[in-house]
Design an enzyme around this catalytic site. Sequence first.
Site, PDB file in Angstrom:
ATOM      1  N   TYR A 134      48.788  39.747  40.653  1.00 36.71           N
ATOM      2  CA  TYR A 134      48.284  37.680  41.101  1.00 36.71           C
ATOM      3  C   TYR A 134      48.748  37.202  41.933  1.00 36.71           C
ATOM      4  O   TYR A 134      50.013  38.381  42.814  1.00 36.71           O
ATOM      5  CB  TYR A 134      49.405  37.000  39.358  1.00 36.71           C
ATOM      6  CG  TYR A 134      48.158  37.281  38.563  1.00 36.71           C
ATOM      7  CD1 TYR A 134      47.122  36.269  38.187  1.00 36.71           C
ATOM      8  CD2 TYR A 134      48.899  38.320  37.453  1.00 36.71           C
ATOM      9  CE1 TYR A 134      46.675  36.123  36.778  1.00 36.71           C
ATOM     10  CE2 TYR A 134      48.382  38.066  36.133  1.00 36.71           C
ATOM     11  CZ  TYR A 134      46.813  37.358  35.858  1.00 36.71           C
ATOM     12  OH  TYR A 134      46.758  37.350  33.997  1.00 36.71           O
ATOM     13  N   TYR A 173      47.213  45.202  34.161  1.00 38.24           N
ATOM     14  CA  TYR A 173      48.968  45.485  34.732  1.00 38.24           C
ATOM     15  C   TYR A 173      49.955  45.200  34.177  1.00 38.24           C
ATOM     16  O   TYR A 173      49.940  44.987  32.808  1.00 38.24           O
ATOM     17  CB  TYR A 173      48.710  43.962  35.665  1.00 38.24           C
ATOM     18  CG  TYR A 173      48.826  42.719  34.634  1.00 38.24           C
ATOM     19  CD1 TYR A 173      50.179  42.408  34.204  1.00 38.24           C
ATOM     20  CD2 TYR A 173      47.918  42.254  34.681  1.00 38.24           C
ATOM     21  CE1 TYR A 173      50.053  40.907  33.820  1.00 38.24           C
ATOM     22  CE2 TYR A 173      47.717  40.988  34.270  1.00 38.24           C
ATOM     23  CZ  TYR A 173      48.658  40.112  32.973  1.00 38.24           C
ATOM     24  OH  TYR A 173      48.782  38.799  32.120  1.00 38.24           O
ATOM     25  N   ARG A 183      49.378  45.509  30.266  1.00 34.14           N
ATOM     26  CA  ARG A 183      47.616  44.448  29.650  1.00 34.14           C
ATOM     27  C   ARG A 183      46.407  44.656  29.741  1.00 34.14           C
ATOM     28  O   ARG A 183      46.160  45.473  30.978  1.00 34.14           O
ATOM     29  CB  ARG A 183      47.831  43.068  30.029  1.00 34.14           C
ATOM     30  CG  ARG A 183      49.120  42.253  30.199  1.00 34.14           C
ATOM     31  CD  ARG A 183      49.589  41.576  28.697  1.00 34.14           C
ATOM     32  NE  ARG A 183      49.113  41.497  28.012  1.00 34.14           N
ATOM     33  CZ  ARG A 183      47.954  40.104  27.750  1.00 34.14           C
ATOM     34  NH1 ARG A 183      48.217  39.337  29.021  1.00 34.14           N
ATOM     35  NH2 ARG A 183      47.543  40.197  26.842  1.00 34.14           N
ATOM     36  N   HIS A 188      42.157  34.194  31.995  1.00 30.08           N
ATOM     37  CA  HIS A 188      42.841  33.371  30.965  1.00 30.08           C
ATOM     38  C   HIS A 188      41.975  31.769  30.988  1.00 30.08           C
ATOM     39  O   HIS A 188      40.931  32.123  32.678  1.00 30.08           O
ATOM     40  CB  HIS A 188      44.044  33.302  32.059  1.00 30.08           C
ATOM     41  CG  HIS A 188      45.267  34.095  32.016  1.00 30.08           C
ATOM     42  ND1 HIS A 188      46.397  34.252  31.006  1.00 30.08           N
ATOM     43  CD2 HIS A 188      45.449  34.638  32.240  1.00 30.08           C
ATOM     44  CE1 HIS A 188      46.928  34.591  31.304  1.00 30.08           C
ATOM     45  NE2 HIS A 188      46.652  35.842  32.360  1.00 30.08           N
TER      46      HIS A 188
HETATM   47 FE   LIG Z   1      47.121  37.623  32.419  1.00 29.41          FE
END
Ligand SMILES: [Fe+2]
Length: 265
Positions: A134, A173, A183, A188
Amino acid sequence: MTAAAPSGSDAAASSQAEVSAEIEAIASAYDAVSDAKRVTGETQPRLDYPPYRSSLLRHPTKALQQADPEGVELWSPVFGPRDVDALEADLTIQHRGEPQGERIVVAGRVLDGDGRPVRGQLVEVWQANAAGRYIHQRDQHPAPLDPNFTGMGRCLTDHDGAYRFTTIKPGPYPWRNHRNAWRPAHIHFSLFGTEFTQRMVTQMYFPGDPLFALDPIFQSVVDPAARERLVATYDHDLTEPELSLGYRWDVVLTGPHRTLMEAGE
Ligand SMILES: [Fe+2]
């Protein structure tokens, strides 16, 4: 099952095997409740889900303050069709170059509990890049940022309640819930329903991810059927020749088949 340390280095010291055993114990206890006793299954993720260490600390423990919904509407953000450009639904054209990774289309419909389309709905998405990174200062794991990918987009649903995003398939990640925690790939989603106070935040997953069984966030939705509703389906009709693979994911805002909110991450 023993209660786990809620966070910090002690929690991170747990192994995947230990966390998986906790997940399994909770799933078995849930399965042991007969369908007759369980009317519709659990409709939300568990707030206290010990395998997801920080879940124990990150939700209210006191009664919520009641707010006048109409009063809240006076102070909340407003938007209209003019504020959301159709191009904002394409996360692959926000920079000078093309982002790295597998281009995909994610499309579906937003429905109410009776199957009616929810029109003009603001749908917002955010996600990691193809390497699982991210653009966020808290995300420092050693995967590359992509100068051509920000990972945020939004659109309004059309007359049919339909939304459609073009993006890059996010990578899995690591996170620090326990040792070697990863994950599953996910996007999202945020939806506002018909009022600001109805905001739903959730995550969409990709079919067949090998990390599902290992992930305490995904597994904090203990009802298997409800969990399955968080997973998109591959749709070859959405796939575009020479360009992108297509995934379909509908969101149901109310009723027993509604899409579950995330417990937080
Ligand atoms: Fe996430």
